[in-house]
Structure formats: C-alpha cells, structure tokens
Write an enzyme that holds these catalytic residues in place. Structure first.
Site, PDB file in Angstrom:
ATOM      1  N   SER A   1       0.812  -1.215   0.000  1.00 43.87           N
ATOM      2  CA  SER A   1       0.000   0.000   0.000  1.00 43.87           C
ATOM      3  C   SER A   1       0.845   1.265   0.000  1.00 43.87           C
ATOM      4  CB  SER A   1      -0.913   0.039   1.227  1.00 43.87           C
ATOM      5  OG  SER A   1      -1.821  -1.028   1.212  1.00 43.87           O
ATOM      6  N   ARG A   2       2.097   1.137   0.466  1.00 44.82           N
ATOM      7  CA  ARG A   2       2.937   2.317   0.635  1.00 44.82           C
ATOM      8  C   ARG A   2       4.391   1.873   0.726  1.00 44.82           C
ATOM      9  NH1 ARG A   2       0.348   1.259   5.557  1.00 44.82           N
ATOM     10  NH2 ARG A   2      -1.317   2.709   5.011  1.00 44.82           N
TER      11      ARG A   2
ATOM     12  N   ILE B   1       8.274   0.834   0.572  1.00 48.08           N
ATOM     13  CA  ILE B   1       9.130   0.075  -0.331  1.00 48.08           C
ATOM     14  C   ILE B   1       8.308  -0.798  -1.270  1.00 48.08           C
ATOM     15  CG2 ILE B   1      10.843  -1.775  -0.438  1.00 48.08           C
ATOM     16  CD1 ILE B   1      12.042  -0.625   2.156  1.00 48.08           C
TER      17      ILE B   1
ATOM     18  N   LYS C   1      -4.263  -4.952   4.071  1.00 47.97           N
ATOM     19  CA  LYS C   1      -5.424  -4.670   4.919  1.00 47.97           C
ATOM     20  C   LYS C   1      -5.916  -3.234   4.811  1.00 47.97           C
ATOM     21  CE  LYS C   1      -3.709  -5.850   8.884  1.00 47.97           C
ATOM     22  NZ  LYS C   1      -3.722  -6.104  10.339  1.00 47.97           N
TER      23      LYS C   1
ATOM     24  N   TYR D   1      12.213 -10.031  16.824  1.00 46.43           N
ATOM     25  CA  TYR D   1      12.152  -9.459  15.482  1.00 46.43           C
ATOM     26  C   TYR D   1      13.186 -10.126  14.581  1.00 46.43           C
ATOM     27  CZ  TYR D   1      12.704  -6.138  11.643  1.00 46.43           C
ATOM     28  OH  TYR D   1      12.808  -5.570  10.394  1.00 46.43           O
TER      29      TYR D   1
ATOM     30  N   LYS E   1      12.519 -12.146  10.921  1.00 47.50           N
ATOM     31  CA  LYS E   1      13.104 -11.747   9.638  1.00 47.50           C
ATOM     32  C   LYS E   1      14.076 -12.805   9.120  1.00 47.50           C
ATOM     33  CE  LYS E   1      12.227  -8.629   7.687  1.00 47.50           C
ATOM     34  NZ  LYS E   1      11.096  -8.344   6.761  1.00 47.50           N
TER      35      LYS E   1
END
Length: 273
Positions: free
Chosen positions: A15-16, A18, A38, A164, A168
């Site tokens: 949606s935005r 990268i 979403k 995190y 990843k």
C-alpha cells in the site's frame, strides 16, 4: 536485462513505502500486480491505501488489482493468488513484502506481539509462497523475492531484539529453502535487503523521526534494485542481496540520486557500507 512486461506479481502489503515503490517501478516495464493488504481505508498515521496504490501503479503503466485481506489468513492469501490467475492468467513473481516491526527486547515484548511478528513475517512469507507455487510452476521464469536480511550472527544483532530478528531471519531461511527445494522445478528464490535505512513511515515513526529520515535513502533504491534482480539475465537463485549489490550487478554504482546524505544510516543486520 530481461523485461518484466506482462509478468504478474503477487505481493503481500504494497500500500505504501518500499513495496509500492517496487510495484510502481515494475509497472513502468508493463508488469501486472495483485496486492494483498489490509489498508482498505486511510490510516491517519500512515499515507495511502491499497486502492490508492493501485491508482499509482496503473498511472505508471501497469495493471493492478487490490485484494483487501491479511497475509496471516489462509483464505485471504488463496483469494489473492486466485485473483491473479483469474485476472492475468497466472503468477510469475511472488514478493514477500508485508512485515511487522517491533524492536522491544525479550522482557518488554508480550507473547501476543511476538506471535504477530512471527505470523506476518515468517508465516506470511511461507503462506503466500506456498499458495502461489502451483502457478509459479507453470511460469517460464518463476521467482520469489523476500524483503529479508542477510543472516548476521554477530552477538550485537542477536542480542538486540531477538524476536524481530527471528521473524526476519525466518523469512530468509524459508526463501533460501524454497530455492533449494524447487530448483528442479525452475523456481528461483532470493532475498533483498537495504544497505541503509529507507525513508518510509516506519523510519519516521519508529526509528528516530525526521533526523533518521534525513540519513535514509529513498524507497526508489529498493525499487530499482528489485527490478534489477527480477530482470537479471544471470538468473541468480538462493542468494541474499543488498540493494547496492543488486544495482551493481546491473551496472549502477552512482547512488547519489537516492538521497541519504554522505553518511547514511546502516540498516539492521548490515555492518558496513
């Protein structure tokens, strides 16, 4: 470089930031896109929705379809892949872009937030890739690209935000596993990660505000790197590339147009320029 014209990309998120920058760059070569995200309605904290992203992609020259859904939900993932097949005739490229970021240490991270990161990052990459694989097998150049980092086992990274990092690194290990598991079926799978921080809403909101953004490169560096990787005539597979490495393979070494000042901030898991 090979062309992305008429290639169909299925991306989680987009949606935005990268992800959208990558799809816009691919659209300039005539690629199609299906976005699973979403963001059906605007968020006051973040720019753009999946619908405004479609408009930008189509303005750039591609065709795009928005699928409002959650990469954690198996039915939503299946619907996104089915949309690509119904609208464009198949799937050529999967980009695992959706990601949750939480930099809390172990004692400060709740199990609920832990689960969220693992489900969006590692499970999301598994789930979208798995759903698309039967259709990737029918493509003449099937590819999976995950926006995930090199595996850096230095203690300063392992001890900084383990949950995190696990989520990843899980994306990376899965992607390298796909490359090995499906090599005989012609599927290529690679990871792409920025050398420096990228000036997205996450950088502004979570990693130091405007000062951090001033030392970050623009999302277009990842977009150009992704297009270069997807179009690389050497057809690499099973590798983790920094954006600058993917660009260098395409002959691009002048990075001055991407911002970040003369002393850009290194991204997570990257130790040197």
């Amino acid at each position: 470089m090979t062309s992305l014209k008429n290639r169909t990309i299925v991306m989680s998120g987009g949606s935005r930031g990268i992800g959208l920058a990558i799809l816009v760059a691919a659209a300039r070569q005539g690629a199609n896109a299906v976005l699973l995200a979403k963001t059906d309605h605007p968020d006051p904290r973040l720019p753009g929705t999946v619908h405004s992203a479609v408009e930008q992609i189509e303005t750039a020259g591609g065709e795009a379809v928005a699928v409002v859904g959650d990469v954690r939900a198996e039915d939503d993932v299946a619907r996104a892949v089915a949309t690509a097949v119904d609208r464009f005739g198949g799937v050529d490229i999967v980009i695992n872009n959706a990601s949750a970021l939480n930099l809390s240490g172990t004692l400060d991270l709740t199990p609920k937030r832990y689960d969220l990161m693992q489900q969006i990052n590692a499970k999301g990459a598994f789930q979208l890739s798995r759903a698309a694989l039967p259709h990737l097998f029918a493509s003449d150049d099937p590819q999976i690209v995950s926006l995930s980092p090199p595996i850096n086992l230095a203690p300063r990274w392992l001890g900084r935000f383990p949950a995190y990092t696990l989520s990843k690194y899980g994306m990376t290990l899965l992607t390298l596993g796909f490359a090995a598991e499906f090599a005989e079926r012609g599927v290529r799978a690679n990871c792409l990660w920025p050398q420096t921080t990228i000036a997205t809403a996450a950088v502004v909101n979570l990693l130091g505000g405007r000062d951090a953004a001033s030392r970050a490169r623009r999302p277009e560096i990842m977009a150009d790197a992704a297009v270069a990787l997807l179009s690389d005539p050497a057809r690499p597979s099973g590798e983790v590339f920094l954006d600058v490495e993917a660009l260098a393979r395409a002959g691009v070494r002048d990075l001055s147009g991407y911002g970040g000042t003369d002393d850009p901030e290194l991204d997570f898991f990257v130790d040197e320029l």
